[in-house]
Design an enzyme around this catalytic site. Structure first.
Site, PDB file in Angstrom:
ATOM      1  N   TYR A 175       9.996  13.304 -12.607  1.00 52.67           N
ATOM      2  CA  TYR A 175      11.207  12.475 -12.680  1.00 52.67           C
ATOM      3  C   TYR A 175      11.651  11.916 -11.326  1.00 52.67           C
ATOM      4  O   TYR A 175      11.929  10.725 -11.224  1.00 52.67           O
ATOM      5  CB  TYR A 175      12.351  13.232 -13.355  1.00 52.67           C
ATOM      6  CG  TYR A 175      12.197  13.336 -14.856  1.00 52.67           C
ATOM      7  CD1 TYR A 175      12.322  12.217 -15.669  1.00 52.67           C
ATOM      8  CD2 TYR A 175      11.931  14.556 -15.465  1.00 52.67           C
ATOM      9  CE1 TYR A 175      12.180  12.301 -17.047  1.00 52.67           C
ATOM     10  CE2 TYR A 175      11.787  14.646 -16.839  1.00 52.67           C
ATOM     11  CZ  TYR A 175      11.915  13.523 -17.625  1.00 52.67           C
ATOM     12  OH  TYR A 175      11.764  13.605 -18.984  1.00 52.67           O
ATOM     13  N   ASP A 217      -4.837   3.708  -4.619  1.00 56.62           N
ATOM     14  CA  ASP A 217      -4.885   4.220  -3.248  1.00 56.62           C
ATOM     15  C   ASP A 217      -6.027   5.223  -3.072  1.00 56.62           C
ATOM     16  O   ASP A 217      -6.096   6.220  -3.790  1.00 56.62           O
ATOM     17  CB  ASP A 217      -3.543   4.877  -2.915  1.00 56.62           C
ATOM     18  CG  ASP A 217      -3.338   5.108  -1.435  1.00 56.62           C
ATOM     19  OD1 ASP A 217      -4.302   4.967  -0.647  1.00 56.62           O
ATOM     20  OD2 ASP A 217      -2.198   5.426  -1.046  1.00 56.62           O
ATOM     21  N   HIS A 275       0.838  -1.196   0.000  1.00 55.92           N
ATOM     22  CA  HIS A 275       0.000   0.000   0.000  1.00 55.92           C
ATOM     23  C   HIS A 275       0.875   1.248   0.000  1.00 55.92           C
ATOM     24  O   HIS A 275       1.794   1.369   0.802  1.00 55.92           O
ATOM     25  CB  HIS A 275      -0.913  -0.005   1.229  1.00 55.92           C
ATOM     26  CG  HIS A 275      -1.704   1.243   1.370  1.00 55.92           C
ATOM     27  ND1 HIS A 275      -1.646   2.025   2.493  1.00 55.92           N
ATOM     28  CD2 HIS A 275      -2.545   1.853   0.521  1.00 55.92           C
ATOM     29  CE1 HIS A 275      -2.445   3.069   2.333  1.00 55.92           C
ATOM     30  NE2 HIS A 275      -2.998   2.986   1.140  1.00 55.92           N
TER      31      HIS A 275
END
Length: 142
Positions: free
Chosen positions: A112, A64, A22
């Site tokens: 990035y 999530d 998670h």
């Protein structure tokens, strides 16, 4: 081959998805992305475009819902509002699987480092520039 599992989901990719916990993130990147350089764990899916890979992953990966933002996409240079066709397809695909979740644009300076910190990077053969997305894994409720 497995029943009900998209064959794009290779054994290596299924293992990575299962190993994620998670809050871990997985980045799906285009064919031009420096995947080897940025990945902690790299899964190559040569010959597959971003959208079929995204669709396959979202068919098994919970997103999530403990955080307000859990799906992110790259932007065109410094323009958060610009939507190339690949971005529209990302939003459409994510909306099919996660209609209540917004796809959040991240500028390169934010995108990035997040890819570099991701649990896994999936390198596709997507030819379109900025065809990159990050998914944050959720939970399966009892």
């Amino acid at each position: 081959m497995l029943k009900g599992i998209n064959p794009i989901l290779s054994p290596e990719l299924l293992s990575a998805l299962r190993a994620m916990g998670h809050g871990d993130e997985i980045a799906l990147v285009d064919g031009n992305y420096p995947g080897q350089e940025h990945a902690r764990r790299l899964v190559r899916l040569d010959g597959h475009g971003l959208i079929p890979v995204l669709d396959a992953i979202l068919s098994v990966l919970p997103i999530d819902d403990f955080v307000p933002e859990a799906i992110f996409r790259a932007t065109i240079r410094q323009d958060k509002d610009a939507l190339d066709p690949v971005h529209r397809e990302i939003v459409e695909c994510c909306g099919k699987h996660e209609p209540a979740r917004r796809v959040v644009p991240l500028l390169g300076a934010d995108f990035y480092p997040r890819v570099k910190a991701a649990h896994t990077v999936v390198q596709t053969s997507e030819p379109r520039l900025y065809g990159n997305v990050i998914l944050r894994k959720g939970v399966i409720y009892p």
